[in-house]
Structure formats: C-alpha cells, structure tokens
Design a protein around this motif. Structure first.
Motif, mmCIF file in Angstrom:
data_model
loop_
_atom_site.group_PDB
_atom_site.id
_atom_site.type_symbol
_atom_site.label_atom_id
_atom_site.label_comp_id
_atom_site.label_asym_id
_atom_site.label_seq_id
_atom_site.Cartn_x
_atom_site.Cartn_y
_atom_site.Cartn_z
ATOM 1 N N UNK A 1 -3.003 -4.598 -5.508
ATOM 2 C CA UNK A 1 -2.005 -5.428 -6.171
ATOM 3 C C UNK A 1 -2.586 -6.803 -6.510
ATOM 4 N N UNK A 2 -2.066 -7.458 -7.552
ATOM 5 C CA UNK A 2 -2.551 -8.807 -7.875
ATOM 6 C C UNK A 2 -2.375 -9.745 -6.682
ATOM 7 N N UNK A 3 -3.353 -10.584 -6.474
ATOM 8 C CA UNK A 3 -3.290 -11.525 -5.359
ATOM 9 C C UNK A 3 -2.557 -12.786 -5.808
ATOM 10 N N UNK A 4 -1.294 -12.866 -5.480
ATOM 11 C CA UNK A 4 -0.489 -14.050 -5.758
ATOM 12 C C UNK A 4 0.592 -14.186 -4.682
ATOM 13 N N UNK A 5 1.252 -15.291 -4.700
ATOM 14 C CA UNK A 5 2.180 -15.675 -3.646
ATOM 15 C C UNK A 5 3.232 -14.593 -3.361
ATOM 16 N N UNK A 6 3.529 -14.406 -2.071
ATOM 17 C CA UNK A 6 4.664 -13.595 -1.643
ATOM 18 C C UNK A 6 5.756 -14.558 -1.206
ATOM 19 N N UNK A 7 6.885 -14.532 -1.896
ATOM 20 C CA UNK A 7 7.937 -15.524 -1.666
ATOM 21 C C UNK A 7 8.803 -15.210 -0.454
ATOM 22 N N UNK A 8 8.803 -13.972 -0.001
ATOM 23 C CA UNK A 8 9.585 -13.618 1.172
ATOM 24 C C UNK A 8 9.292 -12.199 1.607
ATOM 25 N N UNK A 9 9.400 -11.964 2.907
ATOM 26 C CA UNK A 9 9.265 -10.620 3.466
ATOM 27 C C UNK A 9 10.582 -10.255 4.134
ATOM 28 N N UNK A 10 11.171 -9.152 3.689
ATOM 29 C CA UNK A 10 12.428 -8.664 4.244
ATOM 30 C C UNK A 10 12.102 -7.546 5.234
ATOM 31 N N UNK A 11 12.481 -7.721 6.488
ATOM 32 C CA UNK A 11 12.224 -6.728 7.520
ATOM 33 C C UNK A 11 13.488 -5.909 7.761
ATOM 34 N N UNK A 12 13.352 -4.596 7.764
ATOM 35 C CA UNK A 12 14.525 -3.748 7.999
ATOM 36 C C UNK A 12 14.830 -3.597 9.479
ATOM 37 N N UNK A 13 13.767 -3.470 10.307
ATOM 38 C CA UNK A 13 13.985 -3.341 11.747
ATOM 39 C C UNK A 13 12.658 -3.504 12.495
ATOM 40 N N UNK A 14 12.762 -3.528 13.829
ATOM 41 C CA UNK A 14 11.646 -3.974 14.660
ATOM 42 C C UNK A 14 10.652 -2.890 15.036
ATOM 43 N N UNK A 15 10.711 -1.720 14.446
ATOM 44 C CA UNK A 15 9.750 -0.679 14.794
ATOM 45 C C UNK A 15 8.379 -0.979 14.178
ATOM 46 N N UNK A 16 7.335 -0.554 14.891
ATOM 47 C CA UNK A 16 5.964 -0.919 14.529
ATOM 48 C C UNK A 16 5.591 -0.477 13.123
ATOM 49 N N UNK A 17 6.053 0.692 12.691
ATOM 50 C CA UNK A 17 5.665 1.175 11.362
ATOM 51 C C UNK A 17 6.291 0.362 10.245
ATOM 52 N N UNK A 18 7.163 -0.591 10.592
ATOM 53 C CA UNK A 18 7.789 -1.433 9.571
ATOM 54 C C UNK A 18 7.383 -2.898 9.663
ATOM 55 N N UNK A 19 6.699 -3.292 10.754
ATOM 56 C CA UNK A 19 6.241 -4.678 10.825
ATOM 57 C C UNK A 19 4.907 -4.836 11.552
ATOM 58 N N UNK A 20 4.181 -3.739 11.736
ATOM 59 C CA UNK A 20 2.913 -3.797 12.452
ATOM 60 C C UNK A 20 1.758 -4.390 11.665
ATOM 61 N N UNK A 21 1.980 -4.735 10.383
ATOM 62 C CA UNK A 21 0.908 -5.318 9.578
ATOM 63 C C UNK A 21 1.057 -6.795 9.331
ATOM 64 N N UNK A 22 1.943 -7.444 10.084
ATOM 65 C CA UNK A 22 2.244 -8.846 9.802
ATOM 66 C C UNK A 22 1.022 -9.756 9.927
ATOM 67 N N UNK A 23 0.099 -9.454 10.811
ATOM 68 C CA UNK A 23 -1.078 -10.319 10.943
ATOM 69 C C UNK A 23 -1.915 -10.324 9.664
ATOM 70 N N UNK A 24 -1.819 -9.243 8.882
ATOM 71 C CA UNK A 24 -2.636 -9.133 7.671
ATOM 72 C C UNK A 24 -2.109 -9.960 6.507
ATOM 73 N N UNK A 25 -1.005 -10.668 6.697
ATOM 74 C CA UNK A 25 -0.509 -11.534 5.614
ATOM 75 C C UNK A 25 -1.259 -12.858 5.565
ATOM 76 N N UNK A 26 -2.159 -13.092 6.523
ATOM 77 C CA UNK A 26 -2.788 -14.415 6.621
ATOM 78 C C UNK A 26 -3.464 -14.880 5.334
ATOM 79 N N UNK A 27 -4.108 -14.028 4.500
ATOM 80 C CA UNK A 27 -4.689 -14.559 3.263
ATOM 81 C C UNK A 27 -3.657 -15.195 2.336
#
Length: 256
Positions: free
Chosen positions: A62-88
């Motif tokens: 995907x094009x590398x540009x700003x993400x204005x918001x992340x909507x989380x549906x729930x706390x299970x790992x398969x839905x938020x286990x990649x949060x550390x990778x947003x650092x760039x």
C-alpha cells in the motif's frame, strides 16, 4: 470512499500451518487469507480497521502515507497483534487508536512500553481513545458509529462508516446481535460481515447464518470475511452464493 481488504482470514490464516486439506493446497491466490484487516480511505482520510499480526506484510503493498486512525473491533490477538508494526507511520505524528474499554486495557497489557512514563526512543507513539457503542465520532471526513455485537459471550464493536454518499458497515467475529442494534445498521448500502465455515461454531457465524443476516440487513452488497480453511475454496463457495453476497479476498478493492 475506497475499501481495501488487507486480510480476510480467521485467526490461523489460510493455508493453516501444517494442513494439507483441499482448501490449504489450493493454488488459487483467492484462497490465501491473512488475518482480518481493512483500509477505508477517502481523498483526505485514511482509516485502518484492526491491526493484526500480518499487518507488516499486508501494508507493504500500500502507498506509504499517514494513517489517521485505527479502529479496533476487540482485544483478541489476531485483531491487534500487529500494533508494534505501526511505528514507521509515527513519522507523520501520533497514531490515534480507537477501542472499547476492554480492548484499551488489552493494549496497555500487550504494549506496556508504549505507555510507560519514560519511553525509549522508537516505540510507537499511540494516542489511545476509549470509545463506546452508540457514541458517534468523526475522523476527518468520515463519520463513525460504533455498535455492539456478540462474539459468543464477549461484547465487541462493529462500525458503520459514512462519508458523502458512501455508507459501509463492517462487522467481524460476530455470533449474535441484539435486535436493538439493528437500528444502527438500517439503510446501510454495503455490509462486510464474518462467515467462518459451513459447520456450526460457538462464537462465529456460519456461511448460512451470515447469508441470513445479510438478508435481514438488506444491504445492496455484502462481502463475507474472517473465513477459515473449512469454508472451502473461494470460487466454489462464491458459485453457490447469491451475486449480492460474496466472499471477499485479500487485496480486493471496492469503490463505494
């Protein structure tokens, strides 16, 4: 508004590790499913729905540009286990993450170093926003209405997103929904909803349950997600479904 399905698979993905079943051995790229996530974009706003452990792989194309918001549906790992990778993406500023109280608590436990008083350099800069069902908010030019569905006995969030003449409802991991919640879906034009497999499951909809739900909602088009290898091969399942209810696939782009 543009919807991109980054991942349409269940928690184990497809193919499943070590499996040699009919679906997992398919050579059709539509049968390769990463964990569920989606991008919703307008000309000025870019939202990510869920950020699972496959996020890095999903976002590379995907094009590398700003993400204005992340909507989380729930706390299970398969839905938020990649949060550390947003650092760039933090080079564009803090990442605003929206989640219900339970998911917020899960994020604090999963990424404590991101919320420490003295954070070491380079950790993701996350601004966590606690949201609740039926309390709408806006990110850029997208209006967002969270509502509640049940993932077995766990209440989780679905989202209705509207902008200009686009109207999208996104639900994953649902088993049931209180009839009162249907008012928040009334008139939606596009529905995305989970369909795990053909056989019953205690916490996820089957294909037939998802079809019945789609008919109840009455959207013009419904796309089925969060599908396991047990659902069968993409082309064969779609051939048995109505044309207005189809399996989504990874990388699919829908212009609303």
């Amino acid at each position: 508004m543009r919807l991109t399905f980054l991942g349409t698979g269940t928690s184990c993905g497809v193919p499943t590790i070590g499996c040699r079943c009919y679906t997992c051995t398919s050579t059709d790229p539509h049968d390769k499913r990463l964990r569920c996530s989606a991008l919703v974009e307008t000309a000025e706003t870019r939202l990510l729905i869920d950020c699972g452990p496959d996020f890095r792989q999903q976002i590379m194309n995907q094009p590398f540009r700003r993400i204005d918001g992340i909507l989380i549906t729930h706390a299970h790992y398969d839905h938020m286990g990649g949060m550390d990778d947003i650092r760039p993406y933090c080079q564009f500023g803090e990442i605003n993450v929206y989640a219900d109280p339970l998911a917020c608590q899960g994020m604090l436990q999963m990424l404590p170093y991101c919320f420490a008083e003295h954070r070491y350099p380079g950790v993701p800069a996350i601004q966590l926003h606690e949201i609740r069902p039926h309390e709408p908010f806006r990110i850029g030019d997208i209006h967002i209405m969270p509502f509640q569905v049940m993932h077995h006995d766990l209440p989780i969030l679905g989202y209705r997103l509207t902008s200009d003449d686009a109207d999208l409802t996104y639900i994953t991991d649902m088993k049931t929904i209180d009839p009162a919640e249907l008012d928040y879906l009334s008139g939606t034009r596009m529905l995305v909803v989970n369909a795990l497999r053909q056989k019953p499951h205690h916490s996820h909809q089957t294909v037939s349950e998802a079809v019945d739900f789609a008919h109840l909602v009455g959207a013009s088009q419904t796309w089925l997600i969060h599908s396991s290898h047990d659902i069968g091969r993409h082309a064969e399942v779609n051939a048995q479904l109505p044309s207005d209810i189809q399996l989504a696939y990874d990388g699919q782009v829908i212009e609303l």
